[in-house]
Design a protein around this motif. Structure first.
Motif, PDB file in Angstrom:
ATOM      1  N   MET A   3       0.843  -1.190   0.000  1.00 43.88           N
ATOM      2  CA  MET A   3       0.000   0.000   0.000  1.00 43.88           C
ATOM      3  C   MET A   3       0.877   1.239   0.000  1.00 43.88           C
ATOM      4  N   SER A   4       0.671   2.098  -0.960  1.00 40.22           N
ATOM      5  CA  SER A   4       1.496   3.284  -1.118  1.00 40.22           C
ATOM      6  C   SER A   4       1.102   4.361  -0.112  1.00 40.22           C
ATOM      7  N   THR A   5       2.090   4.941   0.562  1.00 35.48           N
ATOM      8  CA  THR A   5       1.850   6.047   1.486  1.00 35.48           C
ATOM      9  C   THR A   5       2.931   7.089   1.307  1.00 35.48           C
ATOM     10  N   ARG A   6       2.600   8.304   1.685  1.00 38.12           N
ATOM     11  CA  ARG A   6       3.603   9.359   1.740  1.00 38.12           C
ATOM     12  C   ARG A   6       3.448  10.079   3.075  1.00 38.12           C
ATOM     13  N   ILE A   7       4.532  10.652   3.553  1.00 34.13           N
ATOM     14  CA  ILE A   7       4.521  11.315   4.850  1.00 34.13           C
ATOM     15  C   ILE A   7       4.924  12.768   4.671  1.00 34.13           C
ATOM     16  N   GLU A   8       4.190  13.642   5.319  1.00 32.66           N
ATOM     17  CA  GLU A   8       4.455  15.069   5.218  1.00 32.66           C
ATOM     18  C   GLU A   8       3.867  15.767   6.441  1.00 32.66           C
ATOM     19  N   LEU A   9       4.160  17.058   6.576  1.00 31.05           N
ATOM     20  CA  LEU A   9       3.603  17.829   7.683  1.00 31.05           C
ATOM     21  C   LEU A   9       2.167  18.219   7.381  1.00 31.05           C
ATOM     22  N   ALA A  10       1.343  18.145   8.415  1.00 28.09           N
ATOM     23  CA  ALA A  10      -0.066  18.500   8.263  1.00 28.09           C
ATOM     24  C   ALA A  10      -0.226  20.011   8.164  1.00 28.09           C
ATOM     25  N   THR A  11      -1.327  20.429   7.555  1.00 27.91           N
ATOM     26  CA  THR A  11      -1.693  21.843   7.488  1.00 27.91           C
ATOM     27  C   THR A  11      -3.072  22.005   8.128  1.00 27.91           C
ATOM     28  N   HIS A  12      -3.502  23.239   8.292  1.00 27.42           N
ATOM     29  CA  HIS A  12      -4.803  23.491   8.902  1.00 27.42           C
ATOM     30  C   HIS A  12      -5.943  22.926   8.057  1.00 27.42           C
ATOM     31  N   GLU A  13      -5.706  22.696   6.797  1.00 23.32           N
ATOM     32  CA  GLU A  13      -6.733  22.096   5.955  1.00 23.32           C
ATOM     33  C   GLU A  13      -7.013  20.644   6.343  1.00 23.32           C
ATOM     34  N   ASP A  14      -6.087  20.032   7.089  1.00 23.71           N
ATOM     35  CA  ASP A  14      -6.244  18.634   7.508  1.00 23.71           C
ATOM     36  C   ASP A  14      -6.961  18.513   8.847  1.00 23.71           C
ATOM     37  N   GLU A  15      -7.372  19.618   9.417  1.00 23.15           N
ATOM     38  CA  GLU A  15      -7.858  19.649  10.795  1.00 23.15           C
ATOM     39  C   GLU A  15      -8.966  18.637  11.069  1.00 23.15           C
ATOM     40  N   ALA A  16      -9.991  18.611  10.245  1.00 19.84           N
ATOM     41  CA  ALA A  16     -11.127  17.711  10.482  1.00 19.84           C
ATOM     42  C   ALA A  16     -10.703  16.248  10.398  1.00 19.84           C
ATOM     43  N   GLU A  17      -9.840  15.911   9.445  1.00 22.31           N
ATOM     44  CA  GLU A  17      -9.368  14.525   9.309  1.00 22.31           C
ATOM     45  C   GLU A  17      -8.555  14.094  10.520  1.00 22.31           C
ATOM     46  N   LEU A  18      -7.759  15.002  11.067  1.00 21.07           N
ATOM     47  CA  LEU A  18      -6.938  14.679  12.230  1.00 21.07           C
ATOM     48  C   LEU A  18      -7.814  14.370  13.440  1.00 21.07           C
ATOM     49  N   ARG A  19      -8.844  15.161  13.654  1.00 17.16           N
ATOM     50  CA  ARG A  19      -9.761  14.902  14.762  1.00 17.16           C
ATOM     51  C   ARG A  19     -10.444  13.552  14.587  1.00 17.16           C
ATOM     52  N   LYS A  20     -10.858  13.262  13.376  1.00 18.85           N
ATOM     53  CA  LYS A  20     -11.555  12.009  13.098  1.00 18.85           C
ATOM     54  C   LYS A  20     -10.657  10.803  13.354  1.00 18.85           C
ATOM     55  N   LEU A  21      -9.395  10.899  12.936  1.00 19.70           N
ATOM     56  CA  LEU A  21      -8.468   9.780  13.128  1.00 19.70           C
ATOM     57  C   LEU A  21      -8.220   9.514  14.603  1.00 19.70           C
ATOM     58  N   LEU A  22      -8.056  10.574  15.410  1.00 20.45           N
ATOM     59  CA  LEU A  22      -7.819  10.385  16.837  1.00 20.45           C
ATOM     60  C   LEU A  22      -8.986   9.679  17.516  1.00 20.45           C
ATOM     61  N   VAL A  23     -10.197  10.060  17.137  1.00 20.89           N
ATOM     62  CA  VAL A  23     -11.378   9.480  17.777  1.00 20.89           C
ATOM     63  C   VAL A  23     -11.511   7.995  17.454  1.00 20.89           C
ATOM     64  N   LYS A  24     -11.230   7.619  16.206  1.00 19.15           N
ATOM     65  CA  LYS A  24     -11.488   6.226  15.817  1.00 19.15           C
ATOM     66  C   LYS A  24     -10.332   5.278  16.124  1.00 19.15           C
ATOM     67  N   THR A  25      -9.146   5.799  16.459  1.00 15.91           N
ATOM     68  CA  THR A  25      -8.025   4.922  16.829  1.00 15.91           C
ATOM     69  C   THR A  25      -7.914   4.889  18.349  1.00 15.91           C
ATOM     70  N   ALA A  26      -8.690   4.027  18.958  1.00 19.61           N
ATOM     71  CA  ALA A  26      -8.774   3.950  20.415  1.00 19.61           C
ATOM     72  C   ALA A  26      -7.593   3.192  21.005  1.00 19.61           C
ATOM     73  N   MET A  27      -7.279   3.532  22.254  1.00 19.38           N
ATOM     74  CA  MET A  27      -6.235   2.838  22.993  1.00 19.38           C
ATOM     75  C   MET A  27      -6.803   1.531  23.550  1.00 19.38           C
ATOM     76  N   PRO A  28      -5.980   0.464  23.615  1.00 22.19           N
ATOM     77  CA  PRO A  28      -6.484  -0.823  24.113  1.00 22.19           C
ATOM     78  C   PRO A  28      -6.753  -0.788  25.615  1.00 22.19           C
ATOM     79  N   GLY A  29      -7.585  -1.729  26.077  1.00 22.34           N
ATOM     80  CA  GLY A  29      -7.875  -1.831  27.494  1.00 22.34           C
ATOM     81  C   GLY A  29      -9.300  -2.294  27.729  1.00 22.34           C
ATOM     82  N   VAL A  30      -9.623  -2.594  28.987  1.00 18.90           N
ATOM     83  CA  VAL A  30     -10.985  -2.981  29.351  1.00 18.90           C
ATOM     84  C   VAL A  30     -11.947  -1.845  29.027  1.00 18.90           C
ATOM     85  N   ILE A  31     -11.487  -0.614  29.288  1.00 24.84           N
ATOM     86  CA  ILE A  31     -12.213   0.574  28.839  1.00 24.84           C
ATOM     87  C   ILE A  31     -11.354   1.199  27.747  1.00 24.84           C
ATOM     88  N   ARG A  32     -11.811   1.154  26.519  1.00 28.80           N
ATOM     89  CA  ARG A  32     -11.041   1.691  25.397  1.00 28.80           C
ATOM     90  C   ARG A  32     -11.294   3.190  25.299  1.00 28.80           C
TER      91      ARG A  32
END
Length: 366
Positions: A1-30
């Motif tokens: 799977m092709s990926t590229r890495i770069e610095l985020a800009t303010h245009e990415d703001e909504a996507e960044l919030r969405k990614l944090l919410v859906k990538t939960a930390m493991p545990g009995v309470i995630r």
């Protein structure tokens, strides 16, 4: 799977919030992180300079992120700029050594600005996937040097004992701020990695202590001199910890437990998708690291937090800190993280130069 890495800009703001919410930390309470209303507004507390590296897939969507932050800390009694690595997230489909290697190669490129000699980072004790991926690196990937454990106490019960003391505990006045700052700079340097705070970090809606006003700071005074500080840091207006989901058994028992918690005046289990309502204990600083003094100001802090109907007061202490002994008198849930010093092999850093001092990390800035 092709990926590229770069610095985020303010245009990415909504996507960044969405990614944090859906990538939960493991545990009995995630748990997952919320950054409402704006991802970039929450970065001030991490450092004075922050870089958000994002991984994009072939269609340009963000599938991973990591943050490099820098701020001034006390290292061997001197002010030095140190880095902090945090918020490492990858969508499950893209998790693997090749993507991690690409990310750290990009970090190595950022590191060439020589703004900091090394980094701090923490990994939750039960996050086996992260430890397996990060601690067995080879070649030019960064080296993780273990530096003990960070104990996070979620305190929901007051001190069970009390005794007379010869100092007063009260909320700070605006006129106390200069003395508070001098106290933090004098006493804070005795702990390794204690942040170097300035006047601009208080009473502002920005800075390392964003949102902390003088009236949120509890001070202990002896002979009219400040001898201890502890601030109540409510970050809900810019940074949240969300309950993503519960273990199936806990989910089944949640209604019954919440009835019990109401009767016994204990914290209840919030609905998935909702934030935890609590205070961080910030600028925890005690003259001579005196445990008796700390016990009294912490007891006052827990009592106040309880009266404000907060679920708990979150306190972070390194395992080597003598202040841990005070917690035996409180009711709490303990969470443990591993603290690491992170450096690149090419820098050839020998961490033996660090003095044998108790580390301090500002819990609300992790």
């Amino acid at each position: 799977m092709s990926t590229r890495i770069e610095l985020a800009t303010h245009e990415d703001e909504a996507e960044l919030r969405k990614l944090l919410v859906k990538t939960a930390m493991p545990g009995v309470i995630r748990l997952s992180y919320g950054r409402e209303p704006h991802f970039f507004y929450s970065l001030d507390v991490l450092g004075r300079h922050n870089q958000i590296a994002v991984a994009r897939n072939a269609t340009g969507n963000i599938v991973g992120l990591g943050i490099r932050s820098m701020k001034s800390m006390y290292v061997n009694d001197e002010i030095q700029q140190i880095g902090y690595l945090s918020h490492l997230r990858l969508e499950k489909t893209y998790r693997g050594n090749i993507f991690l290697a690409k990310g750290f190669k990009y970090l190595h490129g950022l590191h060439q600005d020589t703004q900091c000699p090394f980094y701090l980072t923490t990994i939750m004790e039960d996050n086996e996937n992260a430890k397996k991926a990060l601690l067995n690196t080879r070649g030019l990937l960064p080296v993780y040097q273990s530096w003990g454990k960070l104990h996070t106490y979620l305190i929901n019960g007051p001190c069970v004992e009390s005794s007379a003391f010869n100092f007063q505990i009260e909320f700070a006045q605006y006129s106390d701020m200069e003395e508070i700052l001098e106290f933090l700079q004098h006493e804070g340097k005795h702990k390794q990695f204690f942040p170097h705070y300035t006047a601009n970090d208080f009473n502002h809606e920005s800075g390392l202590l964003r949102g902390i006003q003088h009236q949120h700071i509890l001070v202990a005074k002896q002979d009219q001199k400040i001898v201890a500080t502890l601030a109540f840091w409510n970050q809900g207006s810019f940074k949240q910890i969300l309950v993503h989901s519960y273990h199936p058994l806990l989910k089944l028992c949640r209604p019954i437990y919440n009835v019990y918690s109401k009767i016994t005046n204990r914290p209840y289990l919030v609905k998935p998708g909702h934030p935890l309502d609590f205070y961080y204990a910030a600028i925890v600083c005690v003259k001579n690291n005196d445990t008796k003094l700390f016990g009294h100001i912490l007891s006052a802090a827990v009592t106040y937090s309880h009266k404000q109907n907060k679920s708990f007061l979150a306190l972070g202490l390194h395992e080597n800190d003598p202040l841990n002994d005070v917690l035996k008198n409180f009711r709490y849930k303990l969470m443990q993280s591993n603290l690491y010093l992170v450096s690149f092999p090419s820098d050839k850093i020998d961490f033996s130069y660090l003095k044998n001092k108790v580390p301090y990390l500002e819990l609300g800035a992790l």
